[in-house]
Design an enzyme around this catalytic site. Structure first.
Site, short mmCIF file in Angstrom:
data_model
loop_
_atom_site.label_atom_id
_atom_site.label_comp_id
_atom_site.label_asym_id
_atom_site.label_seq_id
_atom_site.Cartn_x
_atom_site.Cartn_y
_atom_site.Cartn_z
N ASP A 1 -5.56 89.05 -30.90
CA ASP A 1 -4.97 87.93 -30.17
C ASP A 1 -4.87 88.22 -28.67
O ASP A 1 -3.99 87.71 -27.99
CB ASP A 1 -3.57 87.62 -30.77
CG ASP A 1 -3.03 86.26 -30.33
OD1 ASP A 1 -3.82 85.44 -29.82
OD2 ASP A 1 -1.82 86.03 -30.48
N GLU B 1 3.29 81.37 -34.86
CA GLU B 1 3.47 82.43 -33.87
C GLU B 1 3.96 81.85 -32.55
O GLU B 1 4.81 82.42 -31.88
CB GLU B 1 2.14 83.17 -33.65
CG GLU B 1 2.28 84.46 -32.88
CD GLU B 1 1.89 84.36 -31.41
OE1 GLU B 1 1.89 85.40 -30.74
OE2 GLU B 1 1.60 83.25 -30.90
N GLU B 2 3.43 80.68 -32.17
CA GLU B 2 3.74 80.12 -30.85
C GLU B 2 5.19 79.66 -30.73
O GLU B 2 5.67 79.42 -29.64
CB GLU B 2 2.80 78.93 -30.55
CG GLU B 2 1.33 79.29 -30.54
CD GLU B 2 0.93 80.15 -29.34
OE1 GLU B 2 1.81 80.46 -28.50
OE2 GLU B 2 -0.26 80.52 -29.27
N HIS C 1 -3.13 84.32 -35.93
CA HIS C 1 -2.30 83.16 -36.27
C HIS C 1 -3.10 81.88 -36.09
O HIS C 1 -3.99 81.79 -35.24
CB HIS C 1 -1.01 83.13 -35.45
CG HIS C 1 -1.18 82.92 -33.97
ND1 HIS C 1 -1.23 81.69 -33.38
CD2 HIS C 1 -1.31 83.82 -32.94
CE1 HIS C 1 -1.35 81.82 -32.07
NE2 HIS C 1 -1.41 83.10 -31.77
N ASP D 1 -6.64 80.57 -28.53
CA ASP D 1 -5.42 81.30 -28.90
C ASP D 1 -4.85 80.63 -30.13
O ASP D 1 -4.20 79.60 -30.02
CB ASP D 1 -4.46 81.24 -27.71
CG ASP D 1 -3.07 81.77 -28.05
OD1 ASP D 1 -2.92 82.40 -29.10
OD2 ASP D 1 -2.14 81.52 -27.26
N ASP E 1 -1.67 78.70 -35.66
CA ASP E 1 -1.05 77.60 -34.92
C ASP E 1 -1.43 77.64 -33.45
O ASP E 1 -1.83 78.67 -32.92
CB ASP E 1 0.48 77.63 -35.09
CG ASP E 1 1.11 78.86 -34.45
OD1 ASP E 1 0.58 79.97 -34.63
OD2 ASP E 1 2.15 78.70 -33.78
N HIS F 1 -2.60 78.56 -23.36
CA HIS F 1 -1.71 77.39 -23.30
C HIS F 1 -2.07 76.40 -22.19
O HIS F 1 -1.26 75.58 -21.80
CB HIS F 1 -0.23 77.80 -23.14
CG HIS F 1 0.23 78.74 -24.21
ND1 HIS F 1 1.54 79.04 -24.43
CD2 HIS F 1 -0.45 79.43 -25.16
CE1 HIS F 1 1.65 79.89 -25.43
NE2 HIS F 1 0.43 80.15 -25.89
#
Ligand code: ADP
Ligand code: ASP
Ligand code: MG
Length: 840
Positions: free
Chosen positions: A626, A603-604, A506, A569, A508, A809
């Site tokens: 991922d 995705e997030e 992903h 990520d 994002d 994150h």
């Protein structure tokens, strides 16, 4: 105030998000104290699309009507850009070519500028406005609208800069300058800091698309400096050659130095066979032959016919028995009618060869001796490329060769004349280069948004990834209406029935931390010491707090600078998949089945698979790239439900409430307090334990609802936990007569193992690939869900593999370059293992 002219190419205004970025760059230029004139190209591939439309209506479209059509492309872009600038508070006005005073001759489709009368532009600048001009177009003395030939917006910009006496003219594109070869073809190509007008013009004429040859001719005539830069680069600083290319008068280099290699595939070779002059002696035959070729009525008639059809010439060779012409196809939109006319007039005496391309090396004084010619020809012959013709000038050597071998020959001559770059081109080489390039895009998703994808800036990267797939030669490249990018590495195996497998990442990044202005730092040769991130000295990556770093001693670690997310990520996964795709495409000798690749948005924020078209993806299984630790495979996740418990009470004025009020807040509080204190919660469980987790309370006396996450590795375990919650809620409510409790359970996702256990080969092959990459496979359950969970239940079994991501994150997010390289190896091995173990 000094005037600056900026030109933005089609890729820089390909969509609304990019137009906004350009508007922002224009505003910054204005704020730096310049008068700004902006020239725009048509959005993305608009010009090609309009040409396609015309071809559908007429195979030999009328040139005047073509110009009416094609000028519309730039007109759209100019108006949108002007609006975007106004939206940012700038005072902009847009003009067509004709309104801005670009006067041309009347040669439709490749008109030349004869004069520029920029009166209106000057008036508007005097009023303090930013002027946006449609590139590539003008008006003839007969008041007909004309276009300037492909790539003609560059010419508009330079001609305008000359007429306005601009300080310089910036040509902004998707590449940060002129390279020693097209960086899409030669990964080792390097940016050239400064070029002379002549060198640039020759490179452009030989096919280097980055600058238009006619534009350079104008700049040379008027002594205008051209800065070729990336739209994403900062505004030119004190030394614009440090991060772009400056084209200006330049002292001669050492004669014979090759500055660049270029190629042109869109050429036709027209050969006229002249009446034979055999029988006579050899020397006189040739001399006679030349003179005959030039003087022959057929030869001249051929040239006249080509002129009549406005076919632009490139080179002409005359030999004893034939006349050879190389012509450019770029602005030839009625090829069929030219071919017919040739056949009608000359029959088999004129042949059109459509299988050759032109390969050129460029440099001042390149033919001072024959050394360069010999080196190039030798290199080509040694690699089995046959040379169909050679042409030289004092700036260039051109070999006509088989078009199919053009790209590899560009790489060969680049190696021969320019060598391997000491610092790789930032454009497309290794997984690290790609990763550093991708983290520069702000692709944060937004949980509040109601659009799909949640932010349009994700589309900028998604579309660029599609373009990169295309430039690597992948097939079926598509960006769908939701932004999902899919592409195929075609099968190389000779076996039948090898299944299609897929890899997914992903684009994002998490909304929890800033994703704009990421400054990645590569800490080479990590030695275990604290890594202090320079933009916030309290951001320190310590070995003691990050045990996985112990395995990374000696490796290269990438972090952000302390104030943003890095975005590993999942851009590590994106870079790994793209690099593996490039590797597989470059190594057709590796046998594998069809490999499908997909990049997804959002995705997030939990919507990564909302519109994933499993049928179109068409793979039997896929792997998300991922995960964290090197060697990791995750084929087991939580099963997850979301439960809402709502307590209904009774509200009335508190002064008169005795015996009547039932306070739902208190019931909810009693319920929450009755949840086990030392078990069954996120903070007290690990490994394979599930939990219940109250995370949102909406409270009022009348009605209070508690939202809870319910997690377990066994779907059956969810039911037990939900039964427990129901019992505790009812007990809490029972203590408050007159209250009522309601329950709602929503399924979030299910443990992918339930699906994957039915297809054991998927995880087995992944373990084997990890072993072949020299790593020990480690299996860890995911205490969460991935897009793979949902995909597995949508019919695409999808475990998760390591991408090397750590500290998800967090501003201390990091990734190791060597782990990313291992992940690339795993993808390449896995593609081959499926072909070894299946099919017939
Ligand atoms: P724009 O749409 O901005 O006018 P172009 O597509 O016309 O941009 O030109 C930029 C492209 O030119 C680059 O993406 C690159 O692949 C290609 N190119 C070809 N040769 C060169 C070169 N020598 N240096 C840089 N880019 C080159
Ligand atoms: N839009 C035109 C083309 O595609 C002109 C330009 O982009 O310079 O050729
Ligand atoms: Mg261009």
């Amino acid at each position: 105030m000094s005037i600056v002219v900026q030109k933005y190419g089609g890729s820089s205004v390909a969509d609304v998000a990019r137009i906004r970025l350009v508007a922002d760059r224009v505003m910054r230029t204005r704020q730096a104290g310049h008068d700004v004139v902006v020239v725009v190209s048509a959005m993305g591939d608009t010009t090609d699309e309009l040409l396609q439309l015309a071809k559908q209506v007429s195979p030999n479209p009328d040139r005047r009507e073509l110009d009416m059509l094609l000028t519309a492309g730039e007109r759209i872009a100019m108006a949108l850009l002007s609006m975007a600038i106004r939206e940012l508070g700038g005072d902009a006005i847009s003009f067509t070519g004709s309104q801005s005073g670009i006067i041309t001759n009347d040669r439709h489709v490749d008109a030349r500028i004869i004069e520029v009368r920029p009166v209106r532009v000057q008036d508007e600048l005097a009023k303090g406005r930013i002027v946006v001009i449609a590139g590539y177009q003008g008006v003839s003395y007969r008041r007909e609208v004309t276009t300037l030939g492909r790539g003609g917006s560059d010419t508009t910009a330079v001609a305008m800069a000359a007429a306005l006496g601009a300080e310089y003219c910036e040509i902004c594109s998707d590449v940060d300058g002129v390279y020693t070869a097209d960086p899409r073809v030669v990964p080792d190509a390097r940016r050239i800091g400064t070029l002379s007008y002549e060198e640039t013009q020759e490179l452009a004429e030989s096919g280097a698309k980055v600058l238009n040859a006619q534009a350079v001719e104008f700049a040379k005539e008027k002594g205008i400096a051209i800065f070729a830069r990336a739209t994403a680069s900062p505004l030119p600083g004190a030394d614009p050659s440090a991060d772009g290319t400056v084209v200006r008068r330049h002292p001669p280099r050492q004669p014979g130095t090759v500055v660049g290699v270029a190629s042109e595939r869109d050429v036709l070779v027209v050969q006229a066979f002249l009446p034979s002059t055999e029988r006579k002696g050899r020397l006189s035959t040739e001399r006679e032959g030349f003179s005959r070729a030039i003087n022959s009525p057929e030869g001249l008639a051929l040239l006249a016919l080509l002129d009549e059809h406005r076919v632009a010439g490139k080179q002409l060779h005359v030999a004893a028995d034939r006349l050879t012409l190389v012509v450019s196809r770029e602005n030839l939109h009625a090829e069929a009618s030219v071919r017919n006319a040739l056949a009608d007039r000359f029959g088999s005496a004129v042949r059109v060869d459509d299988a050759l391309g032109a390969l050129s090396v460029v440099g001042a004084g390149i033919n001072a001796s024959f050394e360069n010619l010999r080196r190039g020809s030798n290199a080509l012959m040694a690699s089995g490329v046959s040379i169909a013709g050679i042409a030289t000038s004092s700036f260039r050597i051109t070999w006509m060769i088989d078009r199919a071998r053009l790209d590899e020959s560009v790489r060969l001559l680049h190696r021969t004349f320019i060598g391997v770059s000491p610092e790789p081109c930032p454009y497309m080489t290794t997984v690290l280069d790609r990763f550093l390039r991708y983290v520069a895009y702000d692709t944060q998703s937004d949980p509040q948004s109601t659009t799909y994808p949640s932010t349009s800036k994700q589309l900028v990267l998604l579309r660029d990834l599609a373009a990169e797939f295309e430039s690597l030669g992948l097939t079926d490249v598509r960006v769908d209406e939701f932004g999902y990018v899919m592409a195929t590495v075609p099968a190389t195996t000779t076996k039948r029935d090898v299944p299609t497998i897929g890899f997914i990442a992903h684009v994002d990044t998490s909304p929890e931390m800033p994703g704009a202005g990421v400054k990645p730092i590569v800490h080479r040769g990590y030695d275990g010491r604290d890594l202090v991130l320079p933009d916030d000295l309290t951001a320190v990556l310590r070995l003691a707090d990050n045990p996985p770093l112990a395995e990374q001693i000696g490796n290269d670690i990438v972090t952000a600078s302390g104030t943003t997310l890095l975005g590993a990520d999942n851009k590590a996964g994106v870079a790994e998949i793209m690099t593996a795709a490039a590797y597989l495409m470059a190594h057709p000798e590796l046998a594998h089945g069809p490999v499908r690749l997909a990049f997804t948005p959002d995705e997030e924020v939990g919507h990564g698979t909302d519109h994933f078209d499993v049928a179109r993806f068409g793979a039997v299984c896929a792997y998300t790239m991922d995960g964290g630790h090197r060697g990791e495979i995750q084929d087991e996740s939580f099963s997850a439900d979301a439960m809402t418990v709502t307590f209904n009470g009774f509200n009335t004025h508190p002064g008169y409430a005795r015996g009547r009020m039932v306070n739902a807040i208190k019931i909810a509080a009693a319920f929450i307090d009755s949840l086990p204190h030392d078990a069954l919660s996120p903070e007290t469980t690990g490994d394979h334990d599930g939990f219940v987790h109250p995370y949102v309370v909406q409270a009022a006396v009348d009605r209070t609802s508690v939202r809870l996450l319910v997690r377990d590795f066994e779907t059956a375990g969810l039911k037990d936990k939900e039964a427990l919650l129901e019992r505790l809620a009812r007990e809490a409510a029972a203590a408050y007569p007159g209250s009522r409790v309601e329950f709602a359970v929503e399924e979030s996702y299910r443990n992918m193992k339930e699906v994957l256990d039915r297809h054991p080969a998927i995880a087995q092959h992944a373990r084997e690939a990890i072993r072949r990459a020299g790593l020990e496979p480690r299996t860890h359950p995911i205490r969460g869900g991935t897009d793979g969970c949902r995909l597995s239940f949508m019919g695409l079994p999808t475990p998760n593999l390591f991408a090397g991501e750590h500290n998800f994150h967090s501003r201390l997010e990091w990734v190791s370059v060597q782990d990313m390289e291992k992940a690339v190896e795993v993808i390449v091995h896995l593609s081959q293992i499926w072909a070894e173990r299946t099919g017939s």
